[in-house]
Every structure is written in structure tokens, then in C-alpha cells.
Design a protein around this motif. Structure first.
Motif, PDB file in Angstrom:
ATOM      1  N   HIS A  76       0.822  -1.215   0.000  1.00  0.00           N
ATOM      2  CA  HIS A  76       0.000   0.000   0.000  1.00  0.00           C
ATOM      3  C   HIS A  76       0.853   1.261   0.000  1.00  0.00           C
ATOM      4  O   HIS A  76       0.445   2.293  -0.524  1.00  0.00           O
ATOM      5  CB  HIS A  76      -0.973  -0.013   1.176  1.00  0.00           C
ATOM      6  CG  HIS A  76      -0.324   0.067   2.518  1.00  0.00           C
ATOM      7  ND1 HIS A  76      -0.134   1.250   3.170  1.00  0.00           N
ATOM      8  CD2 HIS A  76       0.187  -0.886   3.321  1.00  0.00           C
ATOM      9  CE1 HIS A  76       0.462   1.018   4.317  1.00  0.00           C
ATOM     10  NE2 HIS A  76       0.667  -0.267   4.438  1.00  0.00           N
ATOM     11  N   MET A  96     -18.923  -5.877  -4.600  1.00  0.00           N
ATOM     12  CA  MET A  96     -19.176  -4.438  -4.546  1.00  0.00           C
ATOM     13  C   MET A  96     -19.582  -3.945  -5.935  1.00  0.00           C
ATOM     14  O   MET A  96     -19.339  -4.612  -6.932  1.00  0.00           O
ATOM     15  CB  MET A  96     -17.924  -3.710  -4.062  1.00  0.00           C
ATOM     16  CG  MET A  96     -17.495  -4.165  -2.687  1.00  0.00           C
ATOM     17  SD  MET A  96     -15.893  -3.533  -2.195  1.00  0.00           S
ATOM     18  CE  MET A  96     -16.323  -1.886  -1.678  1.00  0.00           C
ATOM     19  N   VAL A 104     -12.890   2.670  -3.861  1.00  0.00           N
ATOM     20  CA  VAL A 104     -11.929   2.094  -2.923  1.00  0.00           C
ATOM     21  C   VAL A 104     -10.522   2.595  -3.240  1.00  0.00           C
ATOM     22  O   VAL A 104      -9.768   2.982  -2.349  1.00  0.00           O
ATOM     23  CB  VAL A 104     -11.962   0.549  -2.969  1.00  0.00           C
ATOM     24  CG1 VAL A 104     -10.781  -0.049  -2.244  1.00  0.00           C
ATOM     25  CG2 VAL A 104     -13.250   0.040  -2.367  1.00  0.00           C
ATOM     26  N   ASN A 107      -9.603   5.965  -2.077  1.00  0.00           N
ATOM     27  CA  ASN A 107      -9.717   6.086  -0.622  1.00  0.00           C
ATOM     28  C   ASN A 107      -8.730   7.065  -0.008  1.00  0.00           C
ATOM     29  O   ASN A 107      -9.102   7.928   0.774  1.00  0.00           O
ATOM     30  CB  ASN A 107      -9.519   4.697  -0.017  1.00  0.00           C
ATOM     31  CG  ASN A 107      -9.864   4.662   1.443  1.00  0.00           C
ATOM     32  OD1 ASN A 107     -10.797   5.309   1.877  1.00  0.00           O
ATOM     33  ND2 ASN A 107      -9.095   3.918   2.206  1.00  0.00           N
ATOM     34  N   TYR A 112     -10.783  11.843   4.923  1.00  0.00           N
ATOM     35  CA  TYR A 112     -11.399  12.579   6.010  1.00  0.00           C
ATOM     36  C   TYR A 112     -11.250  11.726   7.249  1.00  0.00           C
ATOM     37  O   TYR A 112     -11.055  10.517   7.172  1.00  0.00           O
ATOM     38  CB  TYR A 112     -12.865  12.909   5.738  1.00  0.00           C
ATOM     39  CG  TYR A 112     -13.699  11.773   5.200  1.00  0.00           C
ATOM     40  CD1 TYR A 112     -14.199  10.794   6.061  1.00  0.00           C
ATOM     41  CD2 TYR A 112     -13.989  11.661   3.849  1.00  0.00           C
ATOM     42  CE1 TYR A 112     -14.956   9.754   5.580  1.00  0.00           C
ATOM     43  CE2 TYR A 112     -14.749  10.615   3.362  1.00  0.00           C
ATOM     44  CZ  TYR A 112     -15.236   9.666   4.238  1.00  0.00           C
ATOM     45  OH  TYR A 112     -15.986   8.632   3.764  1.00  0.00           O
TER      46      TYR A 112
ATOM     47  N   PHE B 211     -14.249   4.183   5.096  1.00  0.00           N
ATOM     48  CA  PHE B 211     -13.745   3.075   5.903  1.00  0.00           C
ATOM     49  C   PHE B 211     -14.523   1.794   5.597  1.00  0.00           C
ATOM     50  O   PHE B 211     -13.949   0.714   5.479  1.00  0.00           O
ATOM     51  CB  PHE B 211     -13.848   3.417   7.383  1.00  0.00           C
ATOM     52  CG  PHE B 211     -13.193   4.718   7.731  1.00  0.00           C
ATOM     53  CD1 PHE B 211     -11.819   4.801   7.806  1.00  0.00           C
ATOM     54  CD2 PHE B 211     -13.936   5.849   7.937  1.00  0.00           C
ATOM     55  CE1 PHE B 211     -11.204   6.003   8.091  1.00  0.00           C
ATOM     56  CE2 PHE B 211     -13.336   7.063   8.232  1.00  0.00           C
ATOM     57  CZ  PHE B 211     -11.967   7.134   8.300  1.00  0.00           C
ATOM     58  N   ALA B 214     -13.449   0.425   2.370  1.00  0.00           N
ATOM     59  CA  ALA B 214     -12.121  -0.196   2.472  1.00  0.00           C
ATOM     60  C   ALA B 214     -12.232  -1.593   3.070  1.00  0.00           C
ATOM     61  O   ALA B 214     -11.637  -2.536   2.554  1.00  0.00           O
ATOM     62  CB  ALA B 214     -11.199   0.681   3.312  1.00  0.00           C
ATOM     63  N   ILE B 230      -4.935   0.301  -0.025  1.00  0.00           N
ATOM     64  CA  ILE B 230      -5.551   0.139   1.298  1.00  0.00           C
ATOM     65  C   ILE B 230      -4.526  -0.509   2.232  1.00  0.00           C
ATOM     66  O   ILE B 230      -3.943  -1.533   1.892  1.00  0.00           O
ATOM     67  CB  ILE B 230      -6.789  -0.775   1.215  1.00  0.00           C
ATOM     68  CG1 ILE B 230      -7.790  -0.256   0.197  1.00  0.00           C
ATOM     69  CG2 ILE B 230      -7.424  -0.933   2.593  1.00  0.00           C
ATOM     70  CD1 ILE B 230      -8.503   0.983   0.602  1.00  0.00           C
ATOM     71  N   ASN B 231      -4.340   0.115   3.399  1.00  0.00           N
ATOM     72  CA  ASN B 231      -3.446  -0.473   4.403  1.00  0.00           C
ATOM     73  C   ASN B 231      -4.209  -1.591   5.111  1.00  0.00           C
ATOM     74  O   ASN B 231      -4.930  -1.373   6.082  1.00  0.00           O
ATOM     75  CB  ASN B 231      -3.035   0.614   5.388  1.00  0.00           C
ATOM     76  CG  ASN B 231      -1.985   0.126   6.363  1.00  0.00           C
ATOM     77  OD1 ASN B 231      -1.753  -1.080   6.489  1.00  0.00           O
ATOM     78  ND2 ASN B 231      -1.354   1.046   7.043  1.00  0.00           N
ATOM     79  N   TYR B 235      -6.576  -1.452   8.659  1.00  0.00           N
ATOM     80  CA  TYR B 235      -8.033  -1.484   8.611  1.00  0.00           C
ATOM     81  C   TYR B 235      -8.588  -2.712   9.324  1.00  0.00           C
ATOM     82  O   TYR B 235      -9.643  -2.660   9.950  1.00  0.00           O
ATOM     83  CB  TYR B 235      -8.532  -1.439   7.166  1.00  0.00           C
ATOM     84  CG  TYR B 235      -8.594  -0.025   6.630  1.00  0.00           C
ATOM     85  CD1 TYR B 235      -9.659   0.800   6.946  1.00  0.00           C
ATOM     86  CD2 TYR B 235      -7.587   0.485   5.846  1.00  0.00           C
ATOM     87  CE1 TYR B 235      -9.719   2.096   6.486  1.00  0.00           C
ATOM     88  CE2 TYR B 235      -7.635   1.784   5.373  1.00  0.00           C
ATOM     89  CZ  TYR B 235      -8.699   2.578   5.698  1.00  0.00           C
ATOM     90  OH  TYR B 235      -8.758   3.865   5.251  1.00  0.00           O
ATOM     91  N   TYR B 242     -12.962  -1.555  16.750  1.00  0.00           N
ATOM     92  CA  TYR B 242     -14.262  -0.880  16.743  1.00  0.00           C
ATOM     93  C   TYR B 242     -15.355  -1.848  17.173  1.00  0.00           C
ATOM     94  O   TYR B 242     -16.230  -1.529  17.976  1.00  0.00           O
ATOM     95  CB  TYR B 242     -14.531  -0.370  15.324  1.00  0.00           C
ATOM     96  CG  TYR B 242     -15.575   0.721  15.213  1.00  0.00           C
ATOM     97  CD1 TYR B 242     -15.478   1.877  15.966  1.00  0.00           C
ATOM     98  CD2 TYR B 242     -16.647   0.587  14.351  1.00  0.00           C
ATOM     99  CE1 TYR B 242     -16.419   2.876  15.850  1.00  0.00           C
ATOM    100  CE2 TYR B 242     -17.593   1.583  14.225  1.00  0.00           C
ATOM    101  CZ  TYR B 242     -17.473   2.730  14.979  1.00  0.00           C
ATOM    102  OH  TYR B 242     -18.408   3.711  14.870  1.00  0.00           O
TER     103      TYR B 242
END
Lengths: 258, 377
Positions: A76, A96, A104, A107, A112, B211, B214, B230-231, B235, B242
Motif C-alpha cells: 500500500h 461491490m 476504494v 480512498n 477525512y 472506511f 475499504a 488500502i493499508n 483497517y 471498533y
């Protein structure tokens, strides 16, 4: 003054146990160039891509993106720096929608904070709106905008390929690595793909490194070609030089014994 | 297309609907005083609320991130014990003396939040090593972590066998700290409802943002996700934490419902409704990737459990039927198999129930009907 190449590798190589999958791989790609990477099956082409995108860590040599050393970065991070790729076997986010697939990849461009999304702040809406617009713009380049709400796996094969390229473009890369984009395509689809690649080069002016087995495509679009066999570079040059190179012909067709 | 305005309209419709329902409930709550209501309905409401939070939070990991975690009850246990101990501390420190005072409810909310936060911190510690594994291996290691957490709690001097779980301390939980009697449960029923709504809203906001996209991309293809910038490990751990946070809050609500706490309630071998695998069953039945599906199946599973536990016994059915229902896990397994046979993706699949869309749908139906009727005349 000499230009800095977008991508430069210096004696790049990797060893798996006792197997030297790639060795002494040297390539320089400048902005706006389209370079082909060909070789027989198992030559190490995809391994080169995996090295360049941080999937594998090279055991020898170094590679640079616009003069910046990229060794040891994770995938990444490499993508964030500007190397994007597609895959030999299509890897879309199957459940998706087409639009979400592209979103994606956008992203990290429209960031934000977590709390912005939790409380739906004005910043959240602004960023999401910009993101939506850019994703749709990208889809329209590939004539996919009217399929934005399709589930990705329901697209026909050719369009899945295009979507994968669109997703790679969304990462905002400097160099795009295409791994056999024409594999499994019929001649019409291949022609469409050619058109696509042309549009990408005109609109984005990026460098492209292309792995392909379809020789007519390679000879048609590539400005330079590098041939590898058993992990070693055996030829490097303009398309017509490669087409007449004795060693390349031998690698593909075998040696004439008599 | 969905743009900002239609979404804001959707939020408004949902908020108004929830507010109206809540008001109606509060009026009902103040005037309705039958024994059935305060002894059966209200305690069930509390249980359903923590089950909903629990199932929805596991769905974040299982349905959206695509990782099988079997240790969810461990986080719940942490939340429950933290909230209970903290509320006991508050009581002993004299912060609240009367359970009817507003300061009591504030300290309860603080305890719940603390429970969630501590569960989240443990989630970080567990998640970083565990999420390097995938599939079955991840399931095994999270299962192990869940058991470890319960055992550690059991052996803490202030929490386990010698502490909260011990008879006298347990009784004191009821009288002093977090434990709610039926009258208090009725009085504070809105607390459970509001917390459930807030937790689910927070989960929805998470899923419907960059998020959420992702983590769904990680579920679909990890390699492609990282190749899209994407890391993945960040995530993964983030979602796990969460989810653990909400499991902790659910644990706190659980502690409110019960007069005593024992880690046996969270153990893997526990045959009752609280069991990490049972929550997985709830998520699968509701639909992996549908938060509203988890809500629905949490309610259904609770009702099923209630029927098995209470109704069958009192129904005067033949003995062999009653004996069959002595093994509730067997019944859940059969339910799971039936659901998977007819609805392989769960009741709701990956769809979400949406009030706005439902209204539009009904409007559409009515509109058609009106047109038809107009035509026939």
C-alpha cells in the motif's frame, strides 16, 4: 541535463530458497513511455511485477520511483508513492458495485477523519461528493458510467478488465503495470483494449509497463521491449529488433538442432 | 442517484420515525403497569438490546471485514466486568447514593463507556497478533483469546471467584452498583433503547463511509485491496477494535441486566444464549453484511431461546418434546441449517432494511393500484 526515469531498477533480483527467480533485472522507463515485458511461461515476468509492487522484497538490487528508493516498502505504501498494477487473473471486489470498486482506490486521495464520518460533517459530504465525481469521470473514460451500480462480478469479461484498469488509474499512479491485460480476450475486445491504452496515455501521460503474450498487441503498442527467460534479461530493444533477435526466437520456439 | 440531499432526507425520516417510536414507548412505559410488562417484557427488551449490539458488532468483523472471530464474548466479558466494578466503585465513593437520582444514570453511562474503551484496548492487544492469521487459524486463535480473557478475569482478585462472583459481592452488585431490578429496568428502559440506537447509528456511519468501503474491499480480495492503496492490516485491526468497543458496551448492558456476574456466562462451553458461536449463528442467520439483518435475527433468536427456556416447560407438552428442547444448542443448529438451506446468504443477505426505500416501494405500489383503479373506472 538527463531526465530522471519514472522507474529504474538496478540489478534487481530475488531468490526463493535455491531458486533464482529473477536476477540482474535492469530497466529504465521514462514518463509517457510504454515498455513491453515478454518472455515464455515461467520466465519471471509476474515475479518482476510482484517485486515492483512490494509483494515480495527483493533479495538483491534496488528499484527507484522518480529517483526515490522503494526497497522494503509495503504494497500500500508503494501504491501511495505511485506504482499501480492490474492482475493476470482479474481481481475485482466482486460483491461491490462498479462505482465502489473505483471509490476504494480513491480512498487515500479524498481523506477525512473517522469522526467526520461518524458525525457526517460538511467536510465528509464535500469529500464524498468530489470522490463520487472523480470515480464517475474515470468510469466514463472506459464507457462504464452507465454500469456504475452493477455488481462487479456481473460485468462481461472485457469490461471487468477495463474496470480493473480504471481502478488502478484511480490510485493516481506515475507508472502503471499491466499484467496480461489481453489474456482471454477475443480480437474485438483486444482492439478495444488497445484503444483504451491509447486513451490512457493521451489523457494521463503516464508510463506503462506491459506484460503480454499477444505478440501483435505487443509489437503494435510498445515503444521498447525487454525479453526475459529463466529470470534473466536476454534481449532489450525496439520491437522490430526483438522480432528478429535470434536468442528470443530460440527462447520461444527452441533451437534448431541440425 | 443517491446524493447528499436524498441521504439527509433519509436520516431525517429515520430520526423522526425513531423519535416518534421512542415517545410512544415512553408514554406506554409510564402508564402500563401489568406484571407481564415489568417482569417479562422489559427484561426481554434489555436482553434484546445487548444481543442486537453484540450481533451487529460481530457482523462488522464477520460480514464486512470477512474474518471469522470466535472470541467476541471475551470482549463482552471485559465490558461487563469493567462496568460493574466501576459502578461499584462509584457507589462506594459516594458519587451516587440513590438509584433514582440523575447522577446515577450519568455514572452508569460512564461505566458503560469505560467498559467499551477497555474492551477496545484489549481488542488492539489481541487484534495485532491475531489478525496476521486467516480463516480457520484466526478462528482458533480468537477462540483461545476469548477463553484466556475469561480465565484472567476469573483469577483477578477483585473480579473473579473471590470478588464480584462471590456470593456476597454478587448480591451487593444488585443492591448497590450496576444491577437493575425490574422496577429500575422499567424506569430506565429508555437507556437500553437509546444506547442500542446510538451504537447502531455509529456502526452504520462507519460502514457507509470510505472506511466501510475499504473493509468490504478487504473481504472481497485482500491482495487487490492492498494494490489499491488500502493499508490492509491497519483497517483489519481498526475494525476489530471498533467491533470490540461495541461488544464491551453490550457487556455493560448485560451487567445491568443481571444481579450477579460470572465468567461462566461468557464461556465457550456455555449452553445458553451467550456464547461466541451463538452470536456467529445470529450473524449468519441474519445475513453476513447486513446490520439490520443482525438486528432481526437477534430478536428472532432471543424469542426462540425464550420459547425454549420458558414456554415449552410450562406448556404441558408431552415429556419427550420437552426433553428434546433440553438441548437448545441442537435447536439453534437445526435453525441454522434450515436457514442456510433456503436462504444461503441469511435472511436479509447483504441488503439493508431502509425505511425510505420501503416508503417509496409502498408509494409505488399504491400509485400503481390507483392507476389501475382509475383505469377500470
Amino acid at each position: 541535463m538527463e531526465r530522471t526515469p519514472v522507474l529504474k531498477t538496478v540489478n534487481l533480483g530475488i531468490t526463493f530458497g535455491g531458486l533464482r527467480a529473477v536476477e540482474d533485472f535492469n530497466i529504465e522507463i521514462y514518463e509517457g513511455e510504454l515498455v513491453g515485458l515478454i518472455g515464455p511461461n515461467g520466465a519471471g515476468k509476474t515475479t518482476v511485477f510482484n517485486l515492483l509492487t512490494g509483494v515480495y522484497t527483493p533479495t538483491e538490487g534496488k528499484f527507484y520511483l522518480s529517483g526515490k528508493n522503494m526497497n522494503g516498502k509495503k504494497t500500500h505504501q508503494v501504491v501511495a508513492e505511485g506504482i499501480a498494477r492490474t492482475f493476470q487473473n482479474i481481481r475485482l471486489f466482486k460483491q461491490m458495485t462498479v462505482l465502489e470498486n473505483v471509490k476504494v482506490a480513491l480512498n487515500s486521495k479524498y481523506e477525512y477523519k473517522f469522526f467526520a464520518s461518524l458525525f457526517r460533517t460538511p467536510k465528509f459530504w464535500r469529500k464524498e461528493e468530489e470522490l463520487d465525481k472523480e470515480a464517475r469521470d474515470l468510469l466514463s473514460i472506459f464507457n462504464l458510467e452507465n454500469k456504475a451500480n452493477y455488481i462487479a462480478s456481473n460485468l462481461p469479461y472485457g469490461q471487468q478488465r477495463k474496470l480493473e484498469i480504471a481502478r488502478a488509474l484511480a490510485t493516481g499512479m506515475k507508472i502503471l503495470l499491466l499484467d496480461e491485460p489481453a489474456a482471454g480476450m477475443n480480437p474485438t475486445e483486444t482492439a478495444e483494449l488497445l484503444e483504451c491504452i491509447k486513451i490512457i496515455r493521451e489523457r494521463f501521460g503516464i508510463a506503462i509497463l506491459l506484460i503480454e503474450h499477444d505478440m501483435s498487441l505487443v509489437m503494435n503498442v510498445c515503444e521498447r521491449i525487454q525479453v526475459i527467460n529463466f529470470g534473466k534479461t536476454i534481449a532489450f530493444g525496439l520491437p522490430h529488433e526483438i522480432a528478429n533477435n535470434q536468442e528470443v526466437i530460440e527462447a520461444y520456439l527452441g533451437k534448431n538442432e541440425d | 442517484m443517491m446524493n447528499k440531499n436524498t441521504k439527509l432526507k433519509g436520516y431525517l425520516v429515520n430520526t423522526v420515525a425513531l423519535a416518534v417510536l421512542l415517545m410512544a414507548f415512553l408514554i406506554l412505559n409510564a402508564n402500563f403497569k401489568t406484571p407481564f410488562y415489568s417482569v417479562v417484557f422489559i427484561p426481554s427488551l434489555w436482553q434484546i438490546s445487548y444481543l442486537i449490539i453484540l450481533a451487529a458488532s460481530l457482523n462488522l468483523v464477520l460480514g464486512f471485514l470477512g474474518q471469522l472471530s470466535l472470541g467476541h464474548c471475551g470482549f463482552m466479558a471485559i465490558g461487563a466486568y469493567t462496568a460493574a466494578l466501576l459502578s461499584l466503585y462509584f457507589e462506594r465513593a459516594g458519587i451516587f447514593t440513590d438509584k433514582k437520582a440523575p447522577v446515577f444514570i450519568v455514572s452508569i453511562l460512564v461505566s458503560l463507556l469505560a467498559g467499551g474503551l477497555l474492551a477496545a484496548i484489549v481488542g488492539i492487544i489481541v487484534g495485532i497478533p491475531a489478525l496476521r492469521l486467516k480463516g480457520d487459524y484466526l478462528a482458533i486463535i480468537t477462540l483461545g483469546f476469548g477463553m484466556i480473557i475469561c480465565n484472567v478475569i476469573n483469577n483477578l482478585p477483585f473480579a473473579g471467584m473471590e470478588g464480584l462472583s462471590k456470593g456476597s459481592a454478587a448480591a451487593s452488585l444488585y443492591k448497590t452498583g450496576l444491577g437493575f431490578g425490574n422496577t429500575l429496568k422499567t424506569k430506565y428502559a429508555w437507556v437500553a433503547i437509546v444506547i442500542t440506537i446510538l451504537c447502531l447509528a455509529a456502526m452504520f456511519m462507519f460502514i457507509r463511509s470510505r472506511f466501510g468501503r475499504a473493509i468490504e474491499s478487504i473481504r472481497d480480495d485482500e491482495i487487490a485491496a492492498s494494490a489499491s492503496g488500502i493499508n490492509v492490516s491497519l483497517y483489519k485491526v481498526g475494525t476489530f477494535v471498533y467491533s470490540a468497543f461495541f461488544a464491551g458496551i453490550a457487556g455493560g448492558l448485560f451487567a445491568c441486566c443481571n444481579s450477579s456476574l460470572s465468567t461462566a456466562s461468557f464461556a465457550f462451553t456455555n449452553g445458553s444464549i451467550l456464547n461466541s458461536t451463538f452470536i456467529v449463528v445470529m450473524v449468519v442467520v441474519g445475513g453476513m453484511g447486513s446490520l439490520t439483518g443482525s438486528m432481526l435475527s437477534a430478536v428472532l433468536m432471543f424469542l426462540l431461546n425464550y420459547v425454549i427456556k420458558n414456554v415449552i416447560k410450562a406448556s404441558g407438552m408431552p415429556l419427550f418434546v420437552q426433553n428434546l428442547f433440553k438441548y437448545p444448542m441442537l435447536v439453534y443448529a437445526i435453525v441454522l441449517i434450515i436457514v442456510i438451506m433456503f436462504k444461503p446468504k441469511g435472511i436479509l443477505g447483504t441488503r439493508e432494511f431502509s425505511l425510505v426505500n420501503t416508503i417509496e416501494y409502498i408509494k409505488g405500489k399504491l400509485g400503481k393500484k390507483a392507476v389501475k383503479e382509475g383505469g377500470s373506472k
